[in-house]
Structure formats: structure tokens, C-alpha cells
Write a protein that holds these residues in place. Structure first.
Motif, mmCIF file in Angstrom:
data_model
loop_
_atom_site.group_PDB
_atom_site.id
_atom_site.type_symbol
_atom_site.label_atom_id
_atom_site.label_comp_id
_atom_site.label_asym_id
_atom_site.label_seq_id
_atom_site.Cartn_x
_atom_site.Cartn_y
_atom_site.Cartn_z
ATOM 1 N N ASP A 1 12.621 45.318 30.079
ATOM 2 C CA ASP A 1 11.380 45.400 30.885
ATOM 3 C C ASP A 1 10.263 44.418 31.004
ATOM 4 O O ASP A 1 9.952 43.808 32.056
ATOM 5 N N TYR A 2 9.947 43.965 29.574
ATOM 6 C CA TYR A 2 8.926 43.045 29.704
ATOM 7 C C TYR A 2 9.631 41.649 29.985
ATOM 8 O O TYR A 2 8.776 40.787 30.504
ATOM 9 N N GLY A 3 10.791 41.194 29.676
ATOM 10 C CA GLY A 3 11.547 40.237 30.013
ATOM 11 C C GLY A 3 11.580 39.920 31.363
ATOM 12 O O GLY A 3 11.408 38.774 31.974
ATOM 13 N N HIS A 4 11.704 40.950 32.367
ATOM 14 C CA HIS A 4 11.699 41.011 33.568
ATOM 15 C C HIS A 4 10.487 40.988 34.339
ATOM 16 O O HIS A 4 10.284 41.061 35.661
ATOM 17 N N LEU A 5 9.370 40.995 33.615
ATOM 18 C CA LEU A 5 7.865 41.093 34.165
ATOM 19 C C LEU A 5 7.751 42.187 34.791
ATOM 20 O O LEU A 5 6.800 42.294 35.669
ATOM 21 N N SER A 6 8.099 43.390 34.600
ATOM 22 C CA SER A 6 8.288 44.410 35.331
ATOM 23 C C SER A 6 7.091 45.650 34.756
ATOM 24 O O SER A 6 7.040 46.846 35.199
ATOM 25 N N VAL A 7 6.314 45.315 33.794
ATOM 26 C CA VAL A 7 5.544 46.082 32.963
ATOM 27 C C VAL A 7 3.907 45.805 33.465
ATOM 28 O O VAL A 7 3.245 46.540 34.047
ATOM 29 N N CYS A 8 3.659 44.640 33.174
ATOM 30 C CA CYS A 8 2.001 44.142 33.262
ATOM 31 C C CYS A 8 2.053 43.555 34.389
ATOM 32 O O CYS A 8 2.918 42.839 35.061
ATOM 33 N N LYS A 9 0.860 43.543 34.993
ATOM 34 C CA LYS A 9 0.534 42.726 36.243
ATOM 35 C C LYS A 9 0.564 41.278 36.256
ATOM 36 O O LYS A 9 0.921 40.596 37.032
ATOM 37 N N LYS A 10 0.083 40.681 35.002
ATOM 38 C CA LYS A 10 0.027 39.323 34.614
ATOM 39 C C LYS A 10 1.424 39.179 33.853
ATOM 40 O O LYS A 10 1.814 39.705 33.053
ATOM 41 N N SER A 11 1.954 37.922 34.369
ATOM 42 C CA SER A 11 3.236 37.413 33.581
ATOM 43 C C SER A 11 2.962 37.283 32.091
ATOM 44 O O SER A 11 3.588 37.417 31.195
ATOM 45 N N GLY A 12 1.722 36.453 31.951
ATOM 46 C CA GLY A 12 1.242 36.262 30.612
ATOM 47 C C GLY A 12 1.597 37.342 29.624
ATOM 48 O O GLY A 12 1.957 37.166 28.219
ATOM 49 N N TRP A 13 0.973 38.652 29.808
ATOM 50 C CA TRP A 13 1.001 39.726 28.892
ATOM 51 C C TRP A 13 2.588 40.258 28.810
ATOM 52 O O TRP A 13 2.797 40.624 27.809
ATOM 53 N N ASN A 14 3.148 40.279 30.147
ATOM 54 C CA ASN A 14 4.477 40.398 29.844
ATOM 55 C C ASN A 14 5.314 39.630 28.974
ATOM 56 O O ASN A 14 5.937 40.065 28.083
ATOM 57 N N HIS A 15 5.042 38.346 28.918
ATOM 58 C CA HIS A 15 5.578 37.498 27.994
ATOM 59 C C HIS A 15 5.213 37.520 26.512
ATOM 60 O O HIS A 15 5.991 37.605 25.665
#
Length: 393
Positions: A171-185
Motif C-alpha cells: 500500500d505504501y509503495g503504491h503511494l495509496s495511504v498518505c496524501k504526500k508522496s514523501g510520507w508514503n516513501h
């Protein structure tokens, strides 16, 4: 080529398609032509995933992969060299323009209805149940000891925790959780690195290629068996690898600190090996039942919807199937909208099915049992073909 003083240089699809080599790469996004030859080496998603679209229209993939396409377009401006001639169609390779437009309309509806926005509570609880399983597995040994039965139960709990952490890092790898890409990464590195002991950049390097060109020979690493493990000169920068290594080592340090007092060094190695054995089977069966029995072929330059549907199928929805597969029983919806949070797949599924029915695109849904049975059948079919070739039949 330089820009004209009054307007952009215009190109035909035939001219664009000639620039599809490693040292000469152009692509088209929204009818604008970009020279990505040098930029591909610095592409955050990896050089290969963007290079797979050299000489092609990458509009649908561009929109699908980026949380904020308008922000990313700023990086495209220096690469702009022209646009398609007014007489050229917007789609290349004879793609169905009506289907492409209908899918874009569906995506616009998905965005307007907020189906690309995640519910933080869902993912917080999901992370909580993973950490709880880890704590219970360790607590089990602290309270009741290390008998064979308790060790087996501990292993099952750890394997479950690892499998569920695998779906969460996805989920995080696909940037599907947080609004900002940085937090997902950042959270991706924590979950895949500290909770699983793997590399976030290695996962990104391979997985985005799979989504860009699923089941396409030489472009999807999931069906390319020439290499067991891909690392080295294609990683963005060396310091990123070092950070990934540190995250991975933190997992093994934590694991041995927890279980060394119970099993010693070799016993702990045996434990983690057994857990990996159980988890890997879980992972492979879940991921391959939606892909392996599907069509595998060389590049056919299909539109996004047709390409994804030919390579994926769904497994029936149920509370257990959703949890067991990390909602990847909705593989079709996940591939069409890779940044969509998983808890919204079931909402968009009827809309996708209706669009497929309108255009005659097969939309397959199987039971969990049939999905796994089809994996065996597919492997047997491949094995028979190899045997026939070996025996020169």
C-alpha cells in the motif's frame, strides 16, 4: 530539436516511434512529445519503467502512477520538444479511442467521488494488528515456554504478521495511504525494511515495471526468470541502497534480540527460515493466482484498460479473502488504479465491470479455490510444453 519561435515543432507517430532505443527515447503525454533519453536515468521510479514506454503514448500510465500529475508536469517542461501534428490521432498503435476516453471519464468520476483518498483509521488499525501479532508471538514464548507446539504456533503467528506486513508495504509503495508522496516513501521504508527486512527501492524497481507492462515478456520482471535478484547499476543512488540496508538490518537485529534468548543463534536462524518458508508460499499463491493463468505475450501496445484486463483477474470478495490477500483479490481494480487505497476497490469494481461489458473486454472473477487450482494447471501446461520441446515432439 529546438522549439519553433511561434509554436512547437510537430511530429507524426511514425517519427515518435523511431525513438525507442536505449540511447534515444521519446514518449508522448497528452499529445506533447518529450525527449526522455537523459532524464530516464534520473527517473525516481527507475530507468526501466519509463523506458518501457519509449516511442509510445504514456499518457494513461503517467496519470495512473502519479499522485499529483500536475506537479510532475513541471519536471517535464525542460524535456518538451514538440507535439503531435493536428492530423495525428491522440492514441498510437490503433488503440480504441472511444474506450480510452470512456476509461478517462471513469477515472474522472473516481477522483470526483473521492475514491483515491485513503481512510487513515483503516491503515492504522491494519498496522496495529500486525504489531499485535508480533507481540503475541513473543509473549507466547515468554509466558509458556518453547515447546514444539508453542514454537509452531509462534511461527504461524509470525508468518501471518509477515504476510500482512507485505500487503501493507505494498500500500505504501503504491503511494495509496498518505496524501504526500514523501510520507508514503518514509513509511514504506519502515514497513518493508524494519518489519520485513527487505529493500524498498528494490521492490519499487521491480514492481512498477510489473504494473506498467503486466505479463509482457522482457518488460515484466515477475515473469522474467532470467534473474533471481536484480540489484546494481540501475538503482538511483548508492546512498539510497545504504539506507535500505540499514532498515533491513534493523529488522534482523530486532529479531535476534527477541528470539536469541529462547533459541540461540542457530535456533533463531531456523525460526526465521521457517517463517520465511511459510510466508513465501502465502505470498506466491496470492499474487500468482491473479496473473499466472492469464495471457502472457510480447508487447502488443494495447490501451491501459485492455492491457491490464488481459493480464489480471479477480477473486471473489469475502471478509476472509480481503484479509488473506490484502485486498489483492481485486487485482483488476488495483492494476487500473494503482494509487487507489485498497478499501475502495469494491466500490469501483461495479463501474469497471460495466465499462468492460460495454466494450466487450473480458472481466474474470474466480473463487479462491479455482484461482489456486488454475495456478497448478498453468504450471502443468507450461511444463508440458517444455517437455514436448525437450523431447522434440
Amino acid at each position: 530539436l529546438p522549439l519553433c519561435t511561434l509554436h512547437l515543432t510537430v511530429y507524426t507517430w511514425e517519427e515518435v516511434q523511431r525513438h525507442c532505443h536505449r540511447s534515444d527515447q521519446w514518449l508522448v503525454i497528452d499529445r506533447k512529445v518529450y525527449n526522455i533519453t537523459q532524464w530516464a536515468k534520473r527517473h525516481p521510479g527507475g530507468i526501466r519503467v519509463i523506458s518501457h514506454f519509449a516511442g509510445e503514448d504514456a499518457t494513461e500510465a503517467f496519470v495512473a502512477f502519479h499522485l499529483d500529475p500536475n506537479f510532475v508536469r513541471k519536471f517535464l517542461k525542460p524535456l518538451l520538444i514538440g507535439e503531435l501534428a493536428p492530423t495525428e490521432p491522440s492514441q498510437d498503435q490503433g488503440k480504441n479511442a472511444v474506450l480510452v476516453q470512456d476509461f478517462q471519464a471513469l477515472r474522472d468520476r473516481v477522483e470526483s467521488e473521492g475514491l483515491l483518498r485513503a481512510r487513515p483509521l483503516f491503515f492504522s488499525l491494519y498496522l496495529g494488528h500486525i504489531l499485535l501479532l508480533e507481540a503475541l508471538a513473543l509473549g507466547l514464548l515468554w509466558v509458556w515456554g518453547t515447546s514444539w507446539s508453542l514454537t509452531l504456533l509462534c511461527s504461524l503467528m509470525l508468518a501471518t504478521s509477515q504476510a500482512q506486513a507485505g500487503w501493507l508495504q505494498h500500500d505504501y509503495g503504491h503511494l495509496s495511504v498518505c496524501k504526500k508522496s514523501g510520507w508514503n516513501h518514509k513509511l514504506h521504508k519502515f514497513v518493508i525494511g524494519h518489519l520485513k527486512g527487505a529493500s524498498a527501492n528494490w521492490w519499487n524497481h521491480r514492481h512498477f515495471q510489473h504494473h506498467a507492462k503486466p505479463n509482457v515478456f522482457s518488460k515484466d520482471p515477475d515473469i522474467n526468470s532470467l534473474h533471481v535478484f536484480v540489484l546494481g547499476d540501475k538503482q538511483p543512488v548508492e546512498v539510497v541502497i545504504t539506507i535500505d540496508l540499514a532498515w533491513s538490518m534493523s529488522f534482523y537485529l530486532r529479531f535476534f534480540c527477541c528470539y536469541y534468548p529462547f533459541f540461540g543463534f542457530f535456533g533463531s536462524v531456523a525460526l526465521i527460515s521457517f517463517v520465511r518458508f511459510l510466508e513465501s508460499h502465502w505470498f506466491v499463491w496470492v499474487t500468482q493466482m491473479s496473473h499466472l493463468p492469464m495471457e502472457m505475450d510480447h508487447e502488443r501496445h494495447q490501451d491501459w484498460l485492455t492491457m491490464q484486463l488481459s493480464a489480471t483477474c479477480n477473486i471473489e470478495q469475502s471478509t476472509f479473502n480481503d484479509w488473506f490477500s490484502g485486498h489483492l483479490n481485486f487485482q483488476i481494480e488495483h492494476h487500473l488504479f494503482p494509487t487507489m487505497p485498497r478499501h475502495n476497490y469494491h466500490l469501483v469494481a461495479p463501474l469497471v465491470r460495466a465499462l468492460c461489458e460495454k466494450h466487450g473486454v473480458p472481466y474474470q472473477v474466480k473463487t479462491l479455490q479455482k484461482g489456486m487450482t488454475d495456478v497448478v494447471r498453468s504450471l502443468k501446461k507450461s511444463g508440458d510444453l517444455w517437455l514436448d520441446a525437450y523431447l522434440h515432439k
